[in-house]
Design a protein around this motif. Structure first.
Motif, mmCIF file in Angstrom:
data_model
loop_
_atom_site.group_PDB
_atom_site.id
_atom_site.type_symbol
_atom_site.label_atom_id
_atom_site.label_comp_id
_atom_site.label_asym_id
_atom_site.label_seq_id
_atom_site.Cartn_x
_atom_site.Cartn_y
_atom_site.Cartn_z
ATOM 1 N N TYR A 166 27.546 179.238 28.966
ATOM 2 C CA TYR A 166 28.730 178.458 28.641
ATOM 3 C C TYR A 166 29.148 178.675 27.201
ATOM 4 O O TYR A 166 28.318 178.840 26.319
ATOM 5 N N LEU A 167 30.443 178.634 26.971
ATOM 6 C CA LEU A 167 31.012 178.733 25.632
ATOM 7 C C LEU A 167 31.391 177.331 25.192
ATOM 8 O O LEU A 167 32.177 176.652 25.848
ATOM 9 N N GLU A 168 30.796 176.883 24.085
ATOM 10 C CA GLU A 168 31.074 175.546 23.565
ATOM 11 C C GLU A 168 31.769 175.681 22.216
ATOM 12 O O GLU A 168 31.258 176.333 21.307
ATOM 13 N N ILE A 169 32.945 175.095 22.099
ATOM 14 C CA ILE A 169 33.714 175.158 20.859
ATOM 15 C C ILE A 169 33.244 174.048 19.932
ATOM 16 O O ILE A 169 33.232 172.876 20.311
ATOM 17 N N VAL A 170 32.849 174.420 18.712
ATOM 18 C CA VAL A 170 32.402 173.454 17.710
ATOM 19 C C VAL A 170 33.642 172.957 16.966
ATOM 20 O O VAL A 170 34.334 173.733 16.320
ATOM 21 N N LYS A 171 33.916 171.681 17.098
ATOM 22 C CA LYS A 171 35.124 171.100 16.512
ATOM 23 C C LYS A 171 34.767 170.240 15.312
ATOM 24 O O LYS A 171 33.647 169.774 15.167
ATOM 25 N N ARG A 172 35.767 170.030 14.470
ATOM 26 C CA ARG A 172 35.588 169.129 13.338
ATOM 27 C C ARG A 172 35.432 167.699 13.842
ATOM 28 O O ARG A 172 35.984 167.324 14.863
ATOM 29 N N GLN A 173 34.685 166.922 13.069
ATOM 30 C CA GLN A 173 34.531 165.518 13.427
ATOM 31 C C GLN A 173 35.770 164.754 12.985
ATOM 32 O O GLN A 173 36.319 164.996 11.911
ATOM 33 N N LYS A 174 36.195 163.846 13.805
ATOM 34 C CA LYS A 174 37.406 163.079 13.498
ATOM 35 C C LYS A 174 37.164 162.178 12.294
ATOM 36 O O LYS A 174 36.098 161.615 12.134
ATOM 37 N N HIS B 54 37.069 163.068 9.104
ATOM 38 C CA HIS B 54 36.609 163.774 7.904
ATOM 39 C C HIS B 54 37.725 164.641 7.349
ATOM 40 O O HIS B 54 38.436 165.299 8.095
ATOM 41 N N GLN B 55 37.843 164.627 6.035
ATOM 42 C CA GLN B 55 38.807 165.494 5.369
ATOM 43 C C GLN B 55 38.056 166.382 4.400
ATOM 44 O O GLN B 55 37.016 165.995 3.869
ATOM 45 N N GLY B 56 38.569 167.568 4.162
ATOM 46 C CA GLY B 56 37.921 168.495 3.249
ATOM 47 C C GLY B 56 36.731 169.175 3.906
ATOM 48 O O GLY B 56 36.602 169.225 5.124
ATOM 49 N N PHE B 57 35.828 169.679 3.075
ATOM 50 C CA PHE B 57 34.676 170.417 3.585
ATOM 51 C C PHE B 57 33.604 169.467 4.097
ATOM 52 O O PHE B 57 33.286 168.470 3.473
ATOM 53 N N HIS B 58 33.042 169.789 5.234
ATOM 54 C CA HIS B 58 31.843 169.141 5.737
ATOM 55 C C HIS B 58 31.136 170.108 6.684
ATOM 56 O O HIS B 58 31.756 170.979 7.271
ATOM 57 N N VAL B 59 29.841 169.950 6.786
ATOM 58 C CA VAL B 59 29.037 170.856 7.593
ATOM 59 C C VAL B 59 29.269 170.545 9.068
ATOM 60 O O VAL B 59 29.116 169.406 9.502
ATOM 61 N N LEU B 60 29.644 171.580 9.816
ATOM 62 C CA LEU B 60 29.843 171.409 11.252
ATOM 63 C C LEU B 60 28.534 171.685 11.983
ATOM 64 O O LEU B 60 27.767 172.557 11.585
ATOM 65 N N PRO B 61 28.259 170.948 13.052
ATOM 66 C CA PRO B 61 27.022 171.171 13.792
ATOM 67 C C PRO B 61 26.949 172.598 14.322
ATOM 68 O O PRO B 61 27.935 173.147 14.786
#
Length: 106
Positions: A37-45, A47-54
């Protein structure tokens, strides 16, 4: 034709990708060709600016480690097989460093 990774490792069941790779055709291709399966890693709602995505940090860290190899800092290879060999060599060196508890000088 299956990719070499998926022939060797049948335990790979999920591929994490960036938002740029979203699309039904790619999902279907990954499922039919690679049986995962292909899972798209999305930004967390919120948050603004840079943050580490899972899960993304794993890929970024690996690219950073590989880019420390001088031959991989620029893409001067003529043949794709030669570039693949250089990635294999750099990965082997990183693995040996981990096995030897970082006793090998880079």
């Amino acid at each position: 034709m299956k990719l070499k990774l998926f022939v060797l490792l049948q335990s790979v069941k999920i591929i994490w990708a960036d938002r740029g790779y979203s699309g039904r055709e790619l999902f279907d291709w990954v499922f039919t060709q690679l049986n995962c399966y292909l899972e798209i890693v999305k930004r967390q709602k919120g948050h603004q600016g840079f943050h580490v995505l899972p899960h993304r940090w794993v890929v970024e860290r690996t690219f950073a480690w590989l880019s420390r190899s001088r031959r991989l800092s620029q893409d001067d290879e003529r043949e794709p097989r030669s570039s693949e060999s250089q990635v294999d060599l750099a990965s082997s060196r990183l693995l040996l460093r981990q096995i030897c508890h970082n006793q090998i000088a880079y």
